[in-house]
Design an enzyme around this catalytic site. Structure first.
Site, short mmCIF file in Angstrom:
data_model
loop_
_atom_site.label_atom_id
_atom_site.label_comp_id
_atom_site.label_asym_id
_atom_site.label_seq_id
_atom_site.Cartn_x
_atom_site.Cartn_y
_atom_site.Cartn_z
N LYS A 168 11.28 8.75 56.64
CA LYS A 168 11.43 9.88 57.56
C LYS A 168 10.26 9.95 58.54
O LYS A 168 10.41 10.49 59.64
CB LYS A 168 11.58 11.19 56.77
CG LYS A 168 10.45 11.50 55.80
CD LYS A 168 9.32 12.29 56.40
CE LYS A 168 8.20 12.49 55.40
NZ LYS A 168 7.07 13.26 55.95
N LYS B 289 3.48 9.23 51.07
CA LYS B 289 4.80 8.79 51.53
C LYS B 289 4.64 7.55 52.41
O LYS B 289 4.28 7.65 53.58
CB LYS B 289 5.49 9.91 52.30
CG LYS B 289 5.74 11.16 51.45
CD LYS B 289 6.26 12.33 52.25
CE LYS B 289 6.48 13.55 51.37
NZ LYS B 289 6.96 14.74 52.12
#
Length: 351
Positions: free
Chosen positions: A196, A110
């Site tokens: 995030k 990510k």
């Protein structure tokens, strides 16, 4: 219904790579796990454990670890890429040098590459020749490796340009403990998973400063607005950010003691220096690198990202953590629904 059992390569024997190898092995696939460390590989093969990255978890016998990339890649069609974002290009080069048949690459990291501002799927597509690339699939969502290793209920999502390939990957991983959804919005899934980590760093800093749940709830909520705003400008479906790859991953990463980004932020909030935090973590903190990329993306797309800007100032310009939070709280007043109006307006313009 699951696919026929097959041999699958997992590149990266860290916590997440090992946990996903366990899921695949539970589904009776033959899993060949690549590790850069010979001691880790020996421990996995002889003791069926990976104590450094997934302590206390007994691994199934059908996981075989090796430091030989050539051995791991032999006779496989699907490869799971579980290395940090900064290692993606080098790993692709190594795989391309050894591979003759086309592969489906499933990336589970990510992040966004600073300067190029490419998502991981785009980095893979740049490095792998068309003849060796069946497709790129992204797997993302609220999924701490520690809990996956314990076989606690977990849900994730997979996405691809070709949803048939996404559904194939869904079948490979799906079981009673590990539920996999599909989502055609690859941009949104990757952006939600990457950004995030920035908000998790900020949440950790807030906790380290002792600001409590009210402040953290505000960071999570306004962080979701930042992610949605930028992601929509980049072409994502705003609804993706209300799902697993958006709010789901954001909540778990900002609130759990398992989150390395939260841990790093917490130490920063308590006054530790960035270099000290990173050297003591023992694992990659993707949020630091992604903060730089997101700051650059905000400039490119002229997207308001005050939390990202405050964190960038703290990480790269020496701004004090309390001062950074005070700057956030002292911003000009605005209407909460302005973000929703902006996103809807952009969607209408694109139609």
């Amino acid at each position: 219904m699951q696919n026929e059992k097959e041999k699958i390569a997992v590149i990266g024997a860290g916590s997440w790579g090992t946990a996903l190898a366990l899921v695949l092995a539970d589904n009776e696939h033959q899993v060949h796990l690549w590790s850069r460390n010979s001691e880790h590989a020996h421990e996995i093969n002889s003791k069926h454990m990976n104590e450094k990255y997934l302590p206390g978890i007994c691994l199934p016998n059908n996981i075989h670890a090796s430091t030989s990339l050539e051995e791991v890649l032999k006779n496989i069609e699907t490869v799971i890429i579980a290395v940090p974002t900064k290692a993606i290009r080098d790993m692709m080069k190594q795989i391309v040098a050894l591979q003759e048949n086309a592969l489906t690459f499933v990336h589970v990291s990510k992040g966004i590459e600073p300067d190029s501002l490419l998502r991981i799927s785009e980095m893979i597509e740049q490095e792998v020749p068309e003849k060796l690339l069946t497709d790129v699939v992204v797997l993302s969502g609220p999924s701490h490796a520690e809990e996956v290793g314990l076989r606690h209920p977990t849900t994730v999502t997979v996405s691809s340009k070709n949803m048939d390939h996404a559904r194939n990957v869904q079948d490979l991983f799906m079981n009673q403990n590990f539920r996999v959804y599909t989502n055609p919005d690859m941009i949104g899934v990757e952006i939600g998973g990457a950004l995030k980590n920035i908000i998790a760093l900020a949440a950790g800093i807030s906790d380290g400063l002792g600001y409590g749940d009210n402040a953290k709830a505000a960071l999570i909520t306004r962080g979701l607005a930042e992610i949605s705003r930028l992601g929509t400008k980049m072409g994502a479906n705003p609804l993706t950010f209300s799902g697993l790859a958006g709010i789901g991953d954001l909540i778990v990463t900002c609130t759990s003691v398992h989150s390395r980004n939260w841990k790093a932020g917490n130490l920063l909030g308590k006054g530790h220096k960035l270099e000290e935090v990173l050297s003591n973590m023992g694992m990659v903190v993707e949020g630091v690198r992604t903060t730089k990329a997101a700051y650059q993306l905000a400039e490119k797309y002229q997207s308001k990202m005050p939390i990202t800007e405050a964190l960038y100032g703290m990480l790269f310009n020496g701004v004090d953590s309390k001062e950074a939070v005070d700057r956030l709280m002292g911003r000009l007043k605005t209407h909460e629904m302005e973000d929703l109006v902006d996103i809807l307006s952009e969607q209408l313009e694109q139609q």
